[in-house]
Design a protein around this motif. Structure first.
Motif, PDB file in Angstrom:
ATOM      1  N   PHE A   1      -4.307   2.486   5.020  1.00 27.85           N
ATOM      2  CA  PHE A   1      -5.602   3.020   4.583  1.00 27.85           C
ATOM      3  C   PHE A   1      -6.702   2.848   5.616  1.00 27.85           C
ATOM      4  O   PHE A   1      -7.869   3.102   5.318  1.00 27.85           O
ATOM      5  CB  PHE A   1      -6.050   2.444   3.219  1.00 27.85           C
ATOM      6  CG  PHE A   1      -5.383   3.118   2.043  1.00 27.85           C
ATOM      7  CD1 PHE A   1      -5.868   4.321   1.546  1.00 27.85           C
ATOM      8  CD2 PHE A   1      -4.246   2.561   1.458  1.00 27.85           C
ATOM      9  CE1 PHE A   1      -5.244   4.957   0.474  1.00 27.85           C
ATOM     10  CE2 PHE A   1      -3.619   3.193   0.391  1.00 27.85           C
ATOM     11  CZ  PHE A   1      -4.124   4.386  -0.108  1.00 27.85           C
TER      12      PHE A   1
ATOM     13  N   ALA B   1      -0.354   3.534   7.756  1.00 28.11           N
ATOM     14  CA  ALA B   1      -0.044   3.460   6.331  1.00 28.11           C
ATOM     15  C   ALA B   1      -0.912   2.450   5.587  1.00 28.11           C
ATOM     16  O   ALA B   1      -0.687   2.186   4.411  1.00 28.11           O
ATOM     17  CB  ALA B   1       1.437   3.093   6.153  1.00 28.11           C
TER      18      ALA B   1
ATOM     19  N   SER C   1       0.796  -1.228   0.000  1.00 33.04           N
ATOM     20  CA  SER C   1       0.000   0.000   0.000  1.00 33.04           C
ATOM     21  C   SER C   1       0.832   1.283   0.000  1.00 33.04           C
ATOM     22  O   SER C   1       0.290   2.366  -0.197  1.00 33.04           O
ATOM     23  CB  SER C   1      -0.955   0.002   1.201  1.00 33.04           C
ATOM     24  OG  SER C   1      -0.229  -0.051   2.398  1.00 33.04           O
TER      25      SER C   1
ATOM     26  N   ARG D   1      -7.736  -2.791   7.334  1.00 35.02           N
ATOM     27  CA  ARG D   1      -6.809  -2.861   6.212  1.00 35.02           C
ATOM     28  C   ARG D   1      -7.294  -3.879   5.178  1.00 35.02           C
ATOM     29  O   ARG D   1      -7.894  -4.885   5.522  1.00 35.02           O
ATOM     30  CB  ARG D   1      -5.412  -3.197   6.708  1.00 35.02           C
ATOM     31  CG  ARG D   1      -5.310  -4.513   7.452  1.00 35.02           C
ATOM     32  CD  ARG D   1      -3.885  -5.013   7.590  1.00 35.02           C
ATOM     33  NE  ARG D   1      -3.027  -4.252   8.469  1.00 35.02           N
ATOM     34  CZ  ARG D   1      -1.936  -3.604   8.070  1.00 35.02           C
ATOM     35  NH1 ARG D   1      -1.586  -3.631   6.808  1.00 35.02           N
ATOM     36  NH2 ARG D   1      -1.194  -2.951   8.935  1.00 35.02           N
TER      37      ARG D   1
ATOM     38  N   ILE E   1      -0.649   5.079  -0.628  1.00 31.23           N
ATOM     39  CA  ILE E   1      -0.989   5.912   0.527  1.00 31.23           C
ATOM     40  C   ILE E   1      -0.194   7.219   0.497  1.00 31.23           C
ATOM     41  O   ILE E   1      -0.726   8.292   0.788  1.00 31.23           O
ATOM     42  CB  ILE E   1      -0.825   5.152   1.882  1.00 31.23           C
ATOM     43  CG1 ILE E   1      -1.396   5.979   3.043  1.00 31.23           C
ATOM     44  CG2 ILE E   1       0.609   4.789   2.207  1.00 31.23           C
ATOM     45  CD1 ILE E   1      -2.874   5.996   3.148  1.00 31.23           C
TER      46      ILE E   1
ATOM     47  N   ASP F   1      -8.479   7.262   6.539  1.00 29.98           N
ATOM     48  CA  ASP F   1      -8.752   7.789   5.204  1.00 29.98           C
ATOM     49  C   ASP F   1      -8.090   9.159   5.025  1.00 29.98           C
ATOM     50  O   ASP F   1      -8.378  10.096   5.786  1.00 29.98           O
ATOM     51  CB  ASP F   1     -10.274   7.914   5.044  1.00 29.98           C
ATOM     52  CG  ASP F   1     -10.687   8.257   3.622  1.00 29.98           C
ATOM     53  OD1 ASP F   1      -9.854   8.801   2.866  1.00 29.98           O
ATOM     54  OD2 ASP F   1     -11.852   7.989   3.283  1.00 29.98           O
TER      55      ASP F   1
END
Ligand SMILES: Nc1nc2c(ncn2[C@@H]2O[C@H](COP(=O)(O)OP(=O)(O)O)[C@@H](O)[C@H]2O)c(=O)[nH]1
Ligand SMILES: [Mg+2]
Length: 239
Positions: A97, A95, A17, A209, A21, A100
């Motif tokens: 998500f 990190a 991610s 996540r 991110i 938001d």
């Protein structure tokens, strides 16, 4: 130009991610905004991805730490870099998500009139999207426990989506914070309140996540259980 905002992203095995991110965060920051990835030598190559991103964009910084020590020490190291770099606002954020990036502008704006703005799951309009009952219970129970033990007016004490004015981090004696996990979040908010800083909560919906795995462990929960009441003793005699 807006305030000089630094978002600290602690990472341990977030290779899937990280690039997304970082991009999503930068989109939401004022022009002078920076992202600081604090990686604890992730075996999945997160640190190398961060280095690659940093070479292509001056706003992206990386702090490499040799071993995994938990969130607390990673954030403390990140705070120092951000303060040295002239940050006016310092943001903590996961990190993965779960936090938001769309909430970032509101969180930053809230620190015009508050010293610490907390993205809160437990105020009106906030919540948790997709946790099972056990995880919900642990989290709610943890916040309620800390609130009662420390007699604080804050609903979400264990969350990790927070925006500090730099004066708060300069005042709370970072060197003496030993907590590693959720207790770290409780302690920074507790100290800010004890020093008379204005703390506000904004509703956020926390999402689980989609990739990677949680690093929550029994020892992190256990640490919070004993460290939270212990925080009060440190403050005895100082009000
Ligand atoms: N640098 C560093 N980051 C960590 C460590 N433990 C967790 N993180 C990061 O902290 C954030 C929150 O951790 P996570 O495992 O999602 O915890 P959860 O959301 O409580 O399940 C993520 O971005 C993780 O990669 C650690 O020991 N060191
Ligand atoms: Mg998470």
């Amino acid at each position: 130009m807006g305030p000089n905002v630094w978002v600290i992203l602690p990472t341990y095995n977030e290779a899937e991610s990280l690039e997304r991110i970082v991009a999503a965060v930068l989109e939401r920051l004022p022009a002078a905004g920076k992202v600081l990835v604090v990686d604890d030598n992730s075996p999945d190559g997160t640190g190398e991805i961060a280095d690659r991103l940093a070479t292509s964009d001056e706003r992206i910084r990386v702090l490499h730490r040799p071993v995994k020590e938990g969130l607390g020490p990673a954030y403390l190291a990140g705070f120092r870099v951000a303060l040295d770099g002239g940050a006016d606002r310092i943001i903590e954020m996961d990190a993965d998500f779960s936090h938001d990036p769309a909430y970032l502008p509101r969180l930053i704006e809230a620190t015009e009139s508050a010293d610490l703005a907390i993205g809160s799951r437990y105020v009106e309009g906030g919540g948790v999207a997709d946790w099972g009952p056990v995880r919900r219970f642990i989290s709610r129970g943890g916040s309620a426990y800390a609130r009662a033990a420390l007699r604080l007016p804050v609903r979400d004490l264990t969350g990790g989506f927070k925006c500090f004015r730099r004066e708060v981090l300069e005042a709370i004696d970072l060197e003496s914070i030993e907590a590693h996990g959720y207790a770290f979040q409780v302690e920074t908010t507790y100290r800010a309140l004890k020093l008379g800083f204005r703390v506000t909560e904004l509703p956020i919906v926390f999402r689980d996540r989609r990739e990677g795995t949680s690093k929550m462990s029994k020892s992190i929960v256990a640490e919070a259980i004993w460290r939270v009441p212990a925080m009060r003793f440190r403050h005895w005699g100082r009000g």
